[in-house]
Design a protein around this motif. Structure first.
Motif, PDB file in Angstrom:
ATOM      1  N   ALA A 358       7.149   7.817 -11.112  1.00 31.23           N
ATOM      2  CA  ALA A 358       6.464   7.154  -9.998  1.00 31.23           C
ATOM      3  C   ALA A 358       5.797   8.152  -9.055  1.00 31.23           C
ATOM      4  O   ALA A 358       4.922   7.765  -8.289  1.00 31.23           O
ATOM      5  N   ARG A 359       6.217   9.421  -9.110  1.00 29.67           N
ATOM      6  CA  ARG A 359       5.655  10.402  -8.196  1.00 29.67           C
ATOM      7  C   ARG A 359       4.201  10.702  -8.515  1.00 29.67           C
ATOM      8  O   ARG A 359       3.418  11.029  -7.633  1.00 29.67           O
ATOM      9  N   VAL A 398       9.686  -1.623 -11.532  1.00 30.80           N
ATOM     10  CA  VAL A 398       9.924  -0.582 -10.518  1.00 30.80           C
ATOM     11  C   VAL A 398       8.673   0.266 -10.318  1.00 30.80           C
ATOM     12  O   VAL A 398       8.303   0.594  -9.178  1.00 30.80           O
ATOM     13  N   LEU A 399       8.004   0.627 -11.390  1.00 30.37           N
ATOM     14  CA  LEU A 399       6.788   1.417 -11.260  1.00 30.37           C
ATOM     15  C   LEU A 399       5.713   0.663 -10.491  1.00 30.37           C
ATOM     16  O   LEU A 399       4.987   1.247  -9.676  1.00 30.37           O
ATOM     17  N   CYS A 400       5.624  -0.627 -10.741  1.00 30.76           N
ATOM     18  CA  CYS A 400       4.632  -1.424 -10.012  1.00 30.76           C
ATOM     19  C   CYS A 400       4.985  -1.544  -8.540  1.00 30.76           C
ATOM     20  O   CYS A 400       4.098  -1.557  -7.677  1.00 30.76           O
ATOM     21  N   ARG A 401       6.272  -1.628  -8.245  1.00 29.34           N
ATOM     22  CA  ARG A 401       6.658  -1.693  -6.839  1.00 29.34           C
ATOM     23  C   ARG A 401       6.471  -0.355  -6.138  1.00 29.34           C
ATOM     24  O   ARG A 401       6.138  -0.317  -4.952  1.00 29.34           O
ATOM     25  N   CYS A 402       6.699   0.737  -6.858  1.00 27.91           N
ATOM     26  CA  CYS A 402       6.540   2.055  -6.239  1.00 27.91           C
ATOM     27  C   CYS A 402       5.083   2.333  -5.895  1.00 27.91           C
ATOM     28  O   CYS A 402       4.784   2.862  -4.817  1.00 27.91           O
ATOM     29  N   ASP A 403       4.208   2.008  -6.809  1.00 23.54           N
ATOM     30  CA  ASP A 403       2.791   2.272  -6.579  1.00 23.54           C
ATOM     31  C   ASP A 403       1.986   1.279  -7.394  1.00 23.54           C
ATOM     32  O   ASP A 403       1.923   1.372  -8.624  1.00 23.54           O
ATOM     33  N   GLU A 404       1.381   0.323  -6.715  1.00 23.44           N
ATOM     34  CA  GLU A 404       0.600  -0.684  -7.431  1.00 23.44           C
ATOM     35  C   GLU A 404      -0.644  -0.091  -8.076  1.00 23.44           C
ATOM     36  O   GLU A 404      -1.224  -0.710  -8.978  1.00 23.44           O
ATOM     37  N   MET A 405      -1.041   1.103  -7.659  1.00 28.38           N
ATOM     38  CA  MET A 405      -2.206   1.731  -8.279  1.00 28.38           C
ATOM     39  C   MET A 405      -1.969   2.043  -9.744  1.00 28.38           C
ATOM     40  O   MET A 405      -2.916   2.283 -10.497  1.00 28.38           O
ATOM     41  N   ALA A 406      -0.705   2.042 -10.161  1.00 32.18           N
ATOM     42  CA  ALA A 406      -0.424   2.250 -11.582  1.00 32.18           C
ATOM     43  C   ALA A 406      -0.985   1.128 -12.438  1.00 32.18           C
ATOM     44  O   ALA A 406      -1.168   1.289 -13.655  1.00 32.18           O
ATOM     45  N   LEU A 407      -1.250  -0.023 -11.836  1.00 35.70           N
ATOM     46  CA  LEU A 407      -1.814  -1.151 -12.575  1.00 35.70           C
ATOM     47  C   LEU A 407      -3.320  -1.048 -12.724  1.00 35.70           C
ATOM     48  O   LEU A 407      -3.917  -1.913 -13.367  1.00 35.70           O
ATOM     49  N   MET A 408      -3.933  -0.056 -12.142  1.00 31.88           N
ATOM     50  CA  MET A 408      -5.364   0.112 -12.275  1.00 31.88           C
ATOM     51  C   MET A 408      -5.638   0.817 -13.601  1.00 31.88           C
ATOM     52  O   MET A 408      -5.877   2.012 -13.669  1.00 31.88           O
ATOM     53  N   SER A1392      -6.868   8.327  -4.840  1.00 28.70           N
ATOM     54  CA  SER A1392      -5.532   8.083  -5.392  1.00 28.70           C
ATOM     55  C   SER A1392      -5.427   8.557  -6.829  1.00 28.70           C
ATOM     56  O   SER A1392      -4.819   7.915  -7.667  1.00 28.70           O
ATOM     57  N   ILE A1393      -6.042   9.710  -7.136  1.00 26.44           N
ATOM     58  CA  ILE A1393      -5.929  10.231  -8.491  1.00 26.44           C
ATOM     59  C   ILE A1393      -5.093  11.499  -8.523  1.00 26.44           C
ATOM     60  O   ILE A1393      -4.606  11.875  -9.587  1.00 26.44           O
ATOM     61  N   LEU A1394      -4.930  12.159  -7.382  1.00 33.14           N
ATOM     62  CA  LEU A1394      -4.161  13.391  -7.371  1.00 33.14           C
ATOM     63  C   LEU A1394      -2.698  13.084  -7.163  1.00 33.14           C
ATOM     64  O   LEU A1394      -2.330  12.075  -6.567  1.00 33.14           O
ATOM     65  N   SER A1395      -1.867  13.983  -7.650  1.00 27.83           N
ATOM     66  CA  SER A1395      -0.425  13.786  -7.507  1.00 27.83           C
ATOM     67  C   SER A1395      -0.018  13.963  -6.065  1.00 27.83           C
ATOM     68  O   SER A1395      -0.705  14.590  -5.248  1.00 27.83           O
TER      69      SER A1395
END
Length: 1610
Positions: A358-359, A398-408, A1392-1395
């Motif tokens: 998630a980080r 959990v990943l979706c809750r941590c950062d919804e941008m993962a769904l992009m 929102s592409i950089l770590s």
């Protein structure tokens, strides 16, 4: 204290005692750490040069006496009032504060300082086997503290995977790659403890980092101090200066070690293999790995090692020795590539390290996609892995809750949209991410910019073909006449409008084959267009009129469709309706024909088609002038020719009248006429005269046949009104003449004047059957008014007709009825339901009567069956209580009974039940059909069942024609055809025969089997009505997809000849049915895909593919002849001509693919295929060519698709290079258009296979295209960044055009599913270059593009990052790009592409700021034990410097030790450890003052609280004694809590600490390899070195005791 006996060498004396005047045992010290003495005693702290401690000669002789504050002489008269008063008045408080600050400053200056740096990392040396084994033994032994191991060097040779194996099994020696055996191995434990293994790994890593830093150190080091640099063994320990900043941090070693650790885990996972399950796309990490699943012992040891690995990984990860990014990337790869045996362990490992995933959002996105892929795989495998699926689901959530941008993620939404929405709660943000992902998906370029006349024509035809019973004709009119051909357009383009009319007229031809509704739709659409046009012109300032005649005449004069003899009837219907509506003038047409010489008087009359049209056109106004002009045009004034024409027309009319009398004698007042008896029983009777009768003659015939038909609806004297059979035959006559307008008028008249219920049923069936015709004619308003009037009449008479009410509700659903009419109908239905009597509440179980039903059916007793049907309602109540059991009983009786009258008995009982059930039979039979699991067995002996189903459908008891076909017929075809394809056999021929018979009777207009229903025209009308539902929507698609199975059964060698003939007849008659053709053309793509599938060409059956093509020709032809010539001469847009080209190309591709896949030499076939593909792609392509290629390559073999994709991508690169090198905008137009067309072709080719593409040619071409896209982006960035102004007359290429092209190519390239080859020698695309080029383009874009465009561009950059094979490299390149362009960093960081990067830490040293690098490998915890301190030792007033043993140099922080500290919090009394820690207290407290007057018990208790328990010993061999060995302890309390030693025994006048610090010369067994003594911890000395603390004074002169002290004042 009790007196002590005085002892001497002479012996003990019992008479003399020496009194010890020391403080009482309960008296506490002033401070535990500062030797301040005892309260109420003076001097309270002997030593440190106090005057009374200086042994001068005078003091020795005379003793010490204090100087009086005032002289003796003035003692009586001196007063302190003056000095005290002056001090109090003149700044006493300020003086006291000043004195206090000076005291504090002086005291702080006396605090100890930090000494030189004492921290170091052990070096690596080469040990022999004995020492190495001894080191491993010490490392594994928890009793050996790590600080001892820290003093000595560590063995060399521990690295790589062997290091980790050694941590788990110390008996393994990595240097020799062998295991220790013998007594040495038995002394080693199974595994090294986790915390000690972490320490050893960190020491090794620190040495690697130090060696790397030493090699990379430049000649002149920077002057800035290094905050985290660990002093290497070669560093100097004597200097108190900071090491210079290193060139790089220790992240490189963290990443290398993480890669090493993941490889260790990968090897362990590689031992879990399934013999039947192949790893997904990625080869095994180590070849030859054996599985441990079959061996119980090996599996148990594997689990032990795996658990140890996870525990060690967890500690390393918590101490930041594992790179979260590298670990997360490895977890994603393993999630995607592991087999099902490994998946559970990998999923749980990913769940344990969810923070690593998630980080970094660029890792979370592929993780979500991999987890969804594995969930789908688990469900498809159907293995008991519910727990693993649950872990994967929770991981996604959990990943979706941590950062919804993962769904992009475009790939995620394209493949797993339903799964994601089922796991994630929908929200506006989720919907927004889905929309953003859809923007990144590749879509073929829109056809708007690629429009051609043919494409526009095909789009118009698709709109017209979509016409059905539910079509809104006004909306269709506005949709068809769009753009500048719209009636409301302010700039009407007459030329385009004429083109639309021509297409519309061409579409209307072929009425017999594709539906008669087309001819009527022409005039309806044109009438609506004229109404809208007139309405629009009435509002305009200058109105205009539209004359349709020139356009219509131009079509009649020049169109090929108008010249065809087959279309004479369609032209007569179409132009007859146009004439009736005033859009076409019959008189102008005659005048124009005569003026242009189209008359029998001229020679060209023999070849003119206008005369044939003129004979067909009706005349609605019987004027003498028009009739005379018509005769002149047709005969040219020739009386003989005129007489011949009149005679011919009279004969046709007489023949028609004669046939009508035979077919419907009741209309003419006859009971029988000629062969009327035979015709009455016919299911379908064709009137031969209708082939000759034109529209002109039918209009004349209407004047006498329509009044007769209307008059027959009511009683005429003795002649009764016609029945439903005659009514159906009258409708059949009108239908044979295509007189649907007359039929509509007749239906309205019948609704108004006839009250026969059977005729009403025929009217309802006719309205439903020809609903598309009524829609095309726009007659629904007339029909619905008549239906509402009839429904009102039914209500007035107290009658309710369920079918009529159902039809009205259906029309309301189609917006054919107003809301008021619907409310009236619903009220009628509700009133009928309320009028039903309430059923009795006492009923018997329905099972009691089922035996009686079986007995009656077994006997075939029709009367008993009918009576029993009525009794069932009396015995068992409402139909829903026993309906299911009753129908199952009937079906069972039908299957088992062999009685001849079983069918009659069943139908009789069903009729009785249906009358009382009020239409509930459909739901019962529908539920039963859904439970049928083996239709083959049901139809194998189900001839009676088929007959009963047909009978009930024909009598309107069942309306389940579509359900019956999809449940009983289609599955039989599919299963039997699969068996025929497999081995050529014809399994279950009886079931196939019954299914084909059932389909014939239900779908064909003229069913071949006359013994089965329908047996009359009325029943045929009912089934044709239900057939309409089968030819709509999903039902007709299912029919089209199952027709190829009939071809397989027909071509099967084992199929009986009679069955082959039956199937052939079904296909021919079905292909000739207009309603079926119209439905097929609405779903032309489905039809082609069904009959041109590769499965048929790959079959070994002889002539199967040819048979499929023949049937396809029959269906797509517009006549009964399926010859190619007739197809290509069709006036309609030649769909078959394109299909034949597609079929030819598919055959060529198929043959080449078969040759390539063969075992022989394939080089020639590959060359031919390459040439064929290049000839089609490497040329200027039109939109029509692209459409043709897209249809041709649909469903082709994978090897052909690979060639098309590989060369197509190469062609895209060449076209993109032309766009980049273009000097003007004109030079870019053609390449851009070609790119769009080629992308449509390649997109169609990529969809031919669900598997990803891994061909070397495709990968090479794709990589080259991506690199070329990078060049294009750089070119665009330079254009945006340049400030050069354009010269007058220049037309440079538009940057926006090139940007759009690059984006389309980028979407296609990234969206193409591929599998990268593991071969490292193959070329790979430079995604880092592509990402940085895109990032620079973002930086160069103007801010005027807006936030929305910026977000979408950022999404594309994230898409590039996710698509890279090595995301770490691309991520590093992006981070470097951001660091180089700090001015634009805010733009890139907002994407929102950089770590997530940690906040940098810095040390502020005045004007300088020193960064503190995060170096987890070199920042050790303090391993030295805490020094022990004796009671009363003043730790803060010690003169010895503190050792700097921290990993971070204390000098960087400029430390300063002060005596003051916060007093203890009274509420913090929880932990005993904190209460006993002496370092927590630094404030002094004089208990003598606070506890004055308290009892001794309370004072002693308070002393114990402040004293606390003693510290635990560090080593077992160190024993601390709190009393001198010469001191005799008589009180038991001394054993529990020894009193603090007295300090009065120090030599007088000494300037040393009164309580000496620990001596450093203690003996240690491990000092042989240690450094200097200052590295040793400060410990209390052993028993023999304990200083004397006896009560006797140690001050002496010449070795003799001068005097005794009493512990008080001297």
């Amino acid at each position: 204290m009790p007196p002590q006996p005085l002892t001497s060498e002479a012996g003990p004396s019992t008479d003399l005692f020496v009194e010890d005047f020391g403080p009482p045992i309960w008296r506490t010290v002033l401070n535990k750490r500062a030797d301040l003495g005892y309260p109420d005693f003076y001097p309270s702290r002997p030593g440190f040069g106090q005057p009374e401690d200086i042994l001068t000669e005078e003091n020795v002789k005379n003793g010490y006496s204090a100087r009086p504050f005032v002289t003796v002489t003035s003692a009586e008269s001196f007063s302190m009032h003056g000095p005290i008063h002056n001090q109090l008045v003149n700044g006493c408080l300020a003086t006291l504060n000043k004195l206090g600050r000076e005291i504090i400053e002086k005291r702080d200056e006396c605090m100890p300082q930090f000494g030189e740096r004492a921290f170091r990392i052990p070096v690596r040396v080469t040990y022999n086997d004995v020492k190495r084994t001894q080191f491993l033994s010490d490392l594994a032994n928890p009793n050996v503290p790590l600080y001892k191991l820290m003093r000595n060097p560590i063995p060399h040779g521990f690295k790589g995977l062997e290091l980790l194996d050694t941590m788990f099994s110390p008996s393994f020696v990595p240097a020799h790659n062998r295991s220790i055996s013998g007594p040495q191995a038995s002394a080693l434990p199974q595994s090294i403890a986790i915390d000690r293994a972490v320490w050893f790994i960190r020491v090794l890593g620190s040495n690697e980092i130090s060696a790397h830093r030493g090699r990379a150190q430049p000649v002149s080091a920077p002057s800035a101090p290094s905050p985290a640099a660990a002093v290497t063994p070669s560093s100097s320990l004597s200097q108190n200066t900071s090491v210079a900043l290193p060139l790089s941090s220790s992240d490189w070693h963290t990443q290398e070690f993480t890669t090493l650790y993941t490889n260790w885990l990968r090897i362990q996972l590689g031992q879990l293999s399934l013999p039947t399950v192949q790893t997904r796309g990625v080869p095994a990490p180590r070849s030859g790995a054996t599985s441990v699943l079959g061996d119980e012992k090996a599996r148990a040891r594997w689990l032990v090692k795996w658990n140890y690995s996870l525990a060690l990984l967890r500690q390393l990860f918590n101490r930041h020795l594992i790179s979260a990014r590298v670990l997360g990337a490895w977890l994603v790869d393993m999630l995607a590539s592991s087999n099902l045996a490994q998946l559970g362990f990998v999923a749980r490992l990913a769940a344990d390290h969810i923070t690593a995933l998630a980080r970094h959002v660029h890792i979370a996105r592929p993780c979500l996609r991999a987890a969804c892929d594995r969930i789908v795989e688990i469900r498809e495998a159907k293995m008991p892995l519910e727990n693993v699926e649950m872990v994967l689901k929770s991981l996604i959530q959990v990943l979706c809750r941590c950062d919804e941008m993962a769904l992009m993620n475009p790939s995620l939404w394209r493949k797993h949209r339903d799964l994601i929405l089922s796991l994630v709660n929908p929200s506006p943000s989720i919907a927004s991410l889905e929309e953003r992902s859809k923007v990144l998906m590749f879509k073929p370029p829109s056809t708007g910019s690629l429009s051609t006349p043919r494409r526009q024509q095909m789009e118009d035809l698709q709109k017209l073909d979509s016409m059905n019973a539910e079509t809104n004709m006004l909306q269709l009119c506005l949709s068809y006449f769009d753009g500048n051909a719209s009636p409301t357009s302010s700039t009407l383009d007459v030329g385009r409008f004429d083109e639309k009319v021509v297409v519309l007229l061409n579409w209307a031809m072929g009425s017999f084959q594709l539906g008669i509704h087309r001819a009527y739709a022409v005039h309806t659409l044109l009438v609506m267009w004229r109404e809208k046009f007139d309405e629009h012109q009435s509002k305009a300032t200058r109105s205009a009129a539209m004359d349709f005649f020139p356009t219509l005449y131009q079509w009649l004069d020049t169109s090929e469709a108008a010249k065809s003899r087959q279309n004479a009837q369609a032209i007569g219907i179409t132009f007859g309706e146009l004439t009736r509506q005033g859009l076409f003038s019959y008189g102008r047409y005659l005048q124009t024909l005569i003026a242009q010489g189209h008359s029998a008087r001229f020679d060209l009359s023999a070849s003119s088609h206008h005369l044939r049209i003129l004979r067909s056109l009706p005349i609605f106004v019987q004027g003498k002038d028009l009739l005379h002009q018509r005769r002149l045009a047709l005969t040219g004034g020739n009386k003989q020719l005129l007489a011949m024409h009149e005679t011919e027309e009279k004969e046709i009319m007489a023949e028609f009248e004669e046939e009508c009398k035979e077919f419907v004698p009741e209309v003419f007042g006859y009971k029988r006429y000629g062969a009327s008896t035979q015709y009455k029983e016919a299911v379908y009777h064709h009137l031969r005269s209708t082939n000759k009768i034109t529209r002109h003659l039918f209009l004349q015939a209407r004047f006498w046949i329509y009044p007769l038909a209307v008059s027959s609806l009511v009683i005429q004297g003795r002649r009764p009104a016609i029945d439903a059979s005659a009514f159906a035959r009258i409708l059949h006559v009108f239908r044979e003449c295509n007189g649907y307008s007359t039929m509509a008028d007749y239906l309205v008249k019948a609704l108004q004047i006839n009250r026969d219920i059977d005729i009403l049923d025929c009217i309802i069936d006719t309205i439903r059957r020809d609903a598309d015709v009524w829609t095309a004619m726009d007659r629904w308003e007339l029909l619905t008014d008549a239906l509402m009037e009839r429904n009102a009449a039914q209500d007035t008479a107290g009658q309710h007709h369920a079918a009529l009410a159902s039809l009205l509700v259906e029309l309301a659903r189609r917006d054919r009825l107003s809301a008021e009419d619907l409310a009236e109908v619903q009220s009628s239905i509700d009133s009928h339901r309320k009028a039903r009597p309430d059923p009795s509440t006492t009923f018997f179980d329905g099972a009691q009567s089922m035996d009686g039903v079986r007995q009656v059916m077994a006997k075939g007793d029709v009367t008993a069956a009918s009576l029993l049907g009525a009794k069932l309602f009396v015995r068992h109540g409402p139909f829903e209580n026993w309906s299911t059991l009753w129908w199952e009983t009937l079906v069972d009786a039908i299957q088992t009974s062999t009685h001849a009258t079983i069918v009659d008995a069943v139908t009789a009982q069903i009729a009785t039940v249906f009358e009382q059930a009020e239409g509930q039979l459909d739901s019962v039979v529908d539920a039963w059909l859904q439970t049928v699991t083996n239709p083959i067995e049901l139809l194998s002996n189900g001839s009676h069942l088929c007959t009963i189903l047909l009978h009930e459908c024909a009598h309107r008891h069942l309306r389940l024609v579509s359900r019956t076909l999809e449940t009983l017929v289609y599955p039989v075809w599919a299963k039997c055809a699969a068996a025929t394809l497999k081995d050529g056999s014809c399994s279950h021929p009886l079931s196939v025969t019954n299914s084909v018979t059932l389909c014939q009777q239900l779908l064909l207009t003229k069913p071949p089997n006359q013994s089965l229903p329908p047996t009359s025209l009325r029943q045929a009308l009912v089934l044709q009505t239900e057939r309409g539902e089968t030819l709509k929507g999903a039902h007709v698609i299912s029919l089209l997809q199952h027709l190829p199975f009939l071809v397989i059964l027909e071509k099967g060698s084992a199929t009986p000849e009679r069955l082959q003939t039956q199937i052939s007849l079904l296909l021919e008659q079905l292909a000739a049915t207009p309603h079926f053709k119209a439905a097929a053309f609405r779903h032309l793509d489905v039809l082609k895909d069904a009959f041109l599938s590769n499965e048929w060409s790959e079959s070994s059956m002889e002539n199967l593919e040819a048979g499929m093509v023949d049937v396809l020709k029959m269906i797509m032809s517009q006549g009964t002849n399926n010859d190619i010539a007739s197809l290509e001469s069709s006036p309609r847009s030649s769909a078959w001509r394109w299909t034949s080209i597609v079929l030819s190309m598919r055959v060529d591709f198929k043959r080449l693919a078969m040759r390539i896949n063969s075992d022989g030499d394939t080089s020639e076939a590959k060359t031919t295929l390459s040439q064929l593909v290049r000839s089609n792609l490497d040329r200027d392509m039109s939109a029509d060519d692209a459409d043709l290629l897209c249809e041709a390559i649909r469903g082709i073999e994978r090897v052909v698709a690979q060639e098309i994709i590989s060369f197509g991508i190469e062609r895209l690169g060449a076209l993109l290079a032309q766009v980049i090198d273009a000097d003007s905008q004109a030079q870019t137009d053609h390449p851009c258009k070609s790119i769009d067309l080629l992308l449509r072709v390649l997109d169609s080719a990529s969809r031919t296979s669900p598997l990803p593409w891994g061909d070397h040619a495709i990968l090479t071409a794709r990589h080259a295209l991506l690199d070329l896209i990078s060049v294009a982006l750089q070119s665009i960035e330079r254009q945006f960044a340049s400030d050069e102004s354009e010269l007058p007359g220049d037309d440079p290429p538009k940057s926006s055009e090139l940007l759009h092209v690059a984006f389309r190519l980028l979407r296609f390239s990234l969206g193409l599913p591929i599998v990268e080859s593991p071969n490292p020698t193959l070329p790979r695309p430079d995604f880092g270059r592509l990402a940085t080029a895109f990032a620079r383009l973002l930086s160069a874009l103007p801010t005027s593009i807006g936030d929305r465009a910026t977000i979408r561009l950022g999404d594309m950059l994230a898409y590039i990052l996710d698509s890279a094979p090595s995301r770490a490299t691309v991520h590093s390149a992006l981070v470097a790009e951001v660091s180089l362009h700090q001015s634009k960093a805010s733009i890139l960081q907002a994407l929102s592409i950089l770590s997530i990067r940690h906040r940098p830490t810095a040390l502020n040293l005045g004007d300088d700021t020193v960064p503190l690098d995060d170096r987890p490998w070199e920042l050790f915890e303090r391993l030295d034990p805490k020094p022990r301190r004796a009671k009363g030792q003043d730790f803060y007033l010690a003169s010895k410097k503190y050792k700097d043993t921290a990993a971070i140099s204390m000098a960087l922080f400029a430390p300063r030790i002060e005596y003051d500290a916060m007093p203890r919090d009274e509420e913090d009394d929880d932990a005993a450890s904190e209460a006993s820690d002496p370092d927590l207290y630094a404030s002094e407290r004089d208990l003598g003052n606070d506890l004055a007057g308290e009892s001794s018990m309370l004072k002693q208790f308070t002393t114990a609280i402040y004293g606390g328990p003693e510290e635990a010993s560090i080593e077992d061999d160190i024993v601390i004694h709190h009393a001198s060995p010469t001191t005799s302890v008589s009180s038991p309390s001394n054993l529990l809590r020894p009193r603090r030693a007295s300090t009065r025994g120090m030599p007088t006048g000494s300037d040393k600490d009164p309580i000496p610090l620990v001596d450093d010369d203690d003996d240690d067994d491990d000092d042989d390899d240690s450094g200097s003594e200052e590295d040793e911890p400060e410990l209390l000395p052993p028993r023999g070195k304990r200083p004397r603390v006896a009560s006797k004074s140690t001050g002496s002169v010449g070795g003799k005791t001068t005097r005794k002290t009493t512990g008080g004042k001297m």
